[in-house]
Design an enzyme around this catalytic site. Structure first.
Site, PDB file in Angstrom:
ATOM      1  N   SER A   1       8.299 -16.730 -30.890  1.00  0.00           N
ATOM      2  CA  SER A   1       8.970 -16.713 -32.443  1.00  0.00           C
ATOM      3  C   SER A   1       9.406 -18.392 -31.730  1.00  0.00           C
ATOM      4  CB  SER A   1       9.896 -16.112 -32.684  1.00  0.00           C
ATOM      5  OG  SER A   1       9.276 -14.829 -33.201  1.00  0.00           O
TER       6      SER A   1
ATOM      7  N   SER B   1       3.191 -15.262 -25.852  1.00  0.00           N
ATOM      8  CA  SER B   1       4.518 -14.823 -25.367  1.00  0.00           C
ATOM      9  C   SER B   1       4.197 -13.193 -24.589  1.00  0.00           C
ATOM     10  CB  SER B   1       4.651 -13.697 -26.950  1.00  0.00           C
ATOM     11  OG  SER B   1       5.340 -12.599 -26.111  1.00  0.00           O
TER      12      SER B   1
ATOM     13  N   ASN C   1      -3.147 -13.268 -35.439  1.00  0.00           N
ATOM     14  CA  ASN C   1      -2.814 -12.020 -35.471  1.00  0.00           C
ATOM     15  C   ASN C   1      -3.229 -10.309 -36.203  1.00  0.00           C
ATOM     16  OD1 ASN C   1      -1.050 -13.440 -37.014  1.00  0.00           O
ATOM     17  ND2 ASN C   1       0.247 -11.450 -36.977  1.00  0.00           N
TER      18      ASN C   1
ATOM     19  N   HIS D   1       4.588 -10.527 -23.711  1.00  0.00           N
ATOM     20  CA  HIS D   1       4.806  -8.367 -24.059  1.00  0.00           C
ATOM     21  C   HIS D   1       3.234  -9.014 -24.659  1.00  0.00           C
ATOM     22  CE1 HIS D   1       5.366  -8.398 -28.210  1.00  0.00           C
ATOM     23  NE2 HIS D   1       5.425  -9.898 -28.099  1.00  0.00           N
TER      24      HIS D   1
ATOM     25  N   THR E   1      20.999 -18.842 -19.389  1.00  0.00           N
ATOM     26  CA  THR E   1      20.267 -18.321 -17.582  1.00  0.00           C
ATOM     27  C   THR E   1      19.211 -18.077 -17.247  1.00  0.00           C
ATOM     28  OG1 THR E   1      22.893 -17.690 -16.782  1.00  0.00           O
ATOM     29  CG2 THR E   1      21.030 -16.508 -15.269  1.00  0.00           C
TER      30      THR E   1
ATOM     31  N   CYS F   1       3.439  -2.378 -48.382  1.00  0.00           N
ATOM     32  CA  CYS F   1       4.440  -0.895 -47.671  1.00  0.00           C
ATOM     33  C   CYS F   1       4.500  -0.761 -46.181  1.00  0.00           C
ATOM     34  CB  CYS F   1       3.428   0.591 -48.158  1.00  0.00           C
ATOM     35  SG  CYS F   1       3.734   0.975 -49.807  1.00  0.00           S
TER      36      CYS F   1
END
Lengths: 139, 391
Positions: free
Chosen positions: B71, B199, B151, B201, B237, B324
């Site tokens: 993101s 990304s 995705n 992960h 950092t 939902c």
């Protein structure tokens, strides 16, 4: 988002699932576009709801609210069933996530729609105000 | 049986990545900006990780910036490119209708600032047409941003061709490659990419770490201001353990890609064939141009969240694009973008597998799905209606 144990219990083992072929009142609310439809079948004897079944297309909370709402009105006089609010349904389920509150509204509306159908079929006069929904279904 | 089939949401960290990370907590704990030996060890760890990743992506080390994840990389690349090009009077951005929200919501924000956004159709098969990109580019186009792979439905876009069109027209090209990197071959040079988000992960690396590739010569304004880290371009950092873990995970994924792909494609097709045997089911997105581990399906008359939760009770972790589960009243914008009606999109299921899954697990999913779907359909007034319409 997290469901209460009560919601999961009613979702995994819903009560009163099915149809009543010779129902005295049938009510259907919701629509496919929004992702939930609830259909309630009532068997009424001497003004008492002797049996109730439901069919629901929807998420876990839609199924759970259908299950608990049918439990809450079974054996009750029709006049009591009309007093069932979505708030009472939510409380009985130990709460619903905010985005799912509309499912409880749907359950209240489905019961009212089924009772109205019963009144209409039997020529019973009623006050429109009794069918005023406590909260608009926001779909 | 337990089956984790939600790898597009996130993956389990690999042992290789975790082993590489541990010393960064216990021994190499210095700040890479410190001049003492403890700091220098951390500095070297970050440098080596960057080299490792640059090799995997075919870029130079000074074209790679570590960020907090996909993101942030998307925000930085898109806002940065937009503001950079606005100075030259270019305020038009081209993207697609089914981008990740990290891209779409960033574009919404830019629209409010006065940028004009064109979102390209992705058609029924979930693929952007190169011709459409070409036709949409104008004199004032600042940027084209199209995701490498979707995705939700896993379709792989013609990135190399889109990149070539952008090069030819002299327009900056960014791709959100969060779902692609580590899963299919990605080569920023051959693919004509100017900027690319990734990304950690999503390929068995740690969470909270990602990177932005930014081609040399593109002076993106900073998103995060502060210290001089990342060659003055991204302050804060460095998350040394996460950087080291991500690099190890990426190298492992790239080294084993060929072998993993073979295994995954076989399992994916096994799943797809099993799913299509279920009445009133469909597979979403192009069958050929798709990620090796993605299966996206819809089952009519069934609501996705209920399906997902019943599968969970059977030990299967999956995801759905139903309203939902999206937290809104509308089903996923991806499924609507490929033209599915709302009521079909509500019945979606995404299974995203990885090389740790087994053919036996696929059999288990195929065995568990029909009774769950039947149970939900038996109590579904929508299914009753569909059945009556069929008669």
């Amino acid at each position: 988002m997290e469901y209460s144990e009560k919601v999961m219990e009613h979702f995994t083992h819903p009560h009163n699932v099915g149809k009543i072929d010779d129902a005295d009142g049938v009510g259907e609310v919701g629509n496919a576009k929004c992702g939930d439809i609830m259909k309630m079948y009532l068997k009424i004897d001497n003004g008492i709801i002797t049996d109730v079944k439901f069919n629901t297309y929807g998420c876990a909370s839609a199924i759970a609210t259908s299950s608990i709402a049918t439990d809450m009105i079974k054996g009750q006089p029709v006049s009591e069933a009309l007093k069932l609010t979505n708030k009472a349904v939510v409380e009985a389920l130990d709460g619903l996530p905010a985005v799912k509150i509309h499912c409880s509204v749907l359950a209240e509306q489905a019961i009212k729609a089924a009772v109205r159908d019963y009144y209409d079929k039997n020529g019973i006069e009623y006050d429109e105000a009794e069918f005023h929904f406590n909260e608009e279904h926001h779909h | 049986m337990k089956v984790y089939a939600d790898n597009a949401a996130t993956t389990k960290i690999s042992k290789t990545a975790l082993d590489a990370m541990m010393p960064c907590y216990t021994e190499i704990y210095g700040n890479p900006s410190s001049l003492h030996q403890v700091g220098q060890e951390a500095f070297h760890a970050v440098r080596d990780a960057r080299e490792m990743m640059a090799k995997c992506l075919n870029c130079d080390t000074d074209e790679l910036y570590f960020t907090s994840g996909g993101s942030e990389s998307d925000n930085w690349a898109i806002k940065g490119a937009a503001h950079l090009m606005a100075k030259k009077g270019k305020k038009h951005i081209i993207s697609s209708k089914f981008e990740h929200h990290a891209v779409l919501h960033t574009l919404n924000a830019l629209e409010k600032e006065g940028f004009e956004i064109t979102l390209l159709d992705v058609y029924e098969n979930g693929l952007v047409k190169v011709e459409d990109v070409k036709n949409a580019i104008r004199e004032d186009t600042a940027l084209v941003t199209v995701m490498y792979a979707n995705n939700e439905i896993g379709t792989v876009q013609p990135i190399r061709e889109i990149g070539a069109v952008c090069r030819e027209k002299g327009v900056l090209f960014h791709t959100d490659a969060v779902q692609a990197v580590g899963h299919i071959p990605v080569d920023v040079k051959a693919d004509n990419i100017d900027m690319m988000s990734l990304s950690g992960h999503k390929f068995h690396g740690p969470k909270g770490i990602g990177a932005l590739y930014c081609k040399k010569g593109i002076r993106l304004p900073n998103l995060i201001e502060g210290g001089a880290q990342e060659r003055n371009r991204r302050a804060g950092t460095e998350n040394v353990p996460a950087i080291v873990g991500m690099a190890a995970a990426l190298k492992e994924a790239c080294d084993n890609m060929e072998e993993n792909t073979k295994k995954l494609v076989a399992m994916r097709e096994q799943l797809i064939n099993g799913i299509l045997k279920i009445d009133a089911s469909r597979i979403n997105g192009d069958r050929d141009h798709r990620l090796p581990g993605n299966v996206s399906a819809c089952f009519e008359g069934v609501e996705g969240e209920s399906l997902l939760l019943y599968l969970d009770l059977a030990g299967i972790s999956a995801s759905s694009g139903s309203a939902c589960t999206s937290g809104s009243l509308d089903p996923s914008h991806v499924l609507l973008a490929i033209g599915l009606p709302h009521e079909v999109a509500h019945g979606s299921l995404r299974l995203s597998i990885c090389e740790e899954n087994t053919p036996e697990q696929m059999d288990y999913i195929i065995e568990q799905l029909p009774p769950i779907i039947n149970r939900l359909r038996d109590m579904s007034p929508l299914w009753e209606r569909i059945q009556n319409e069929r008669k």
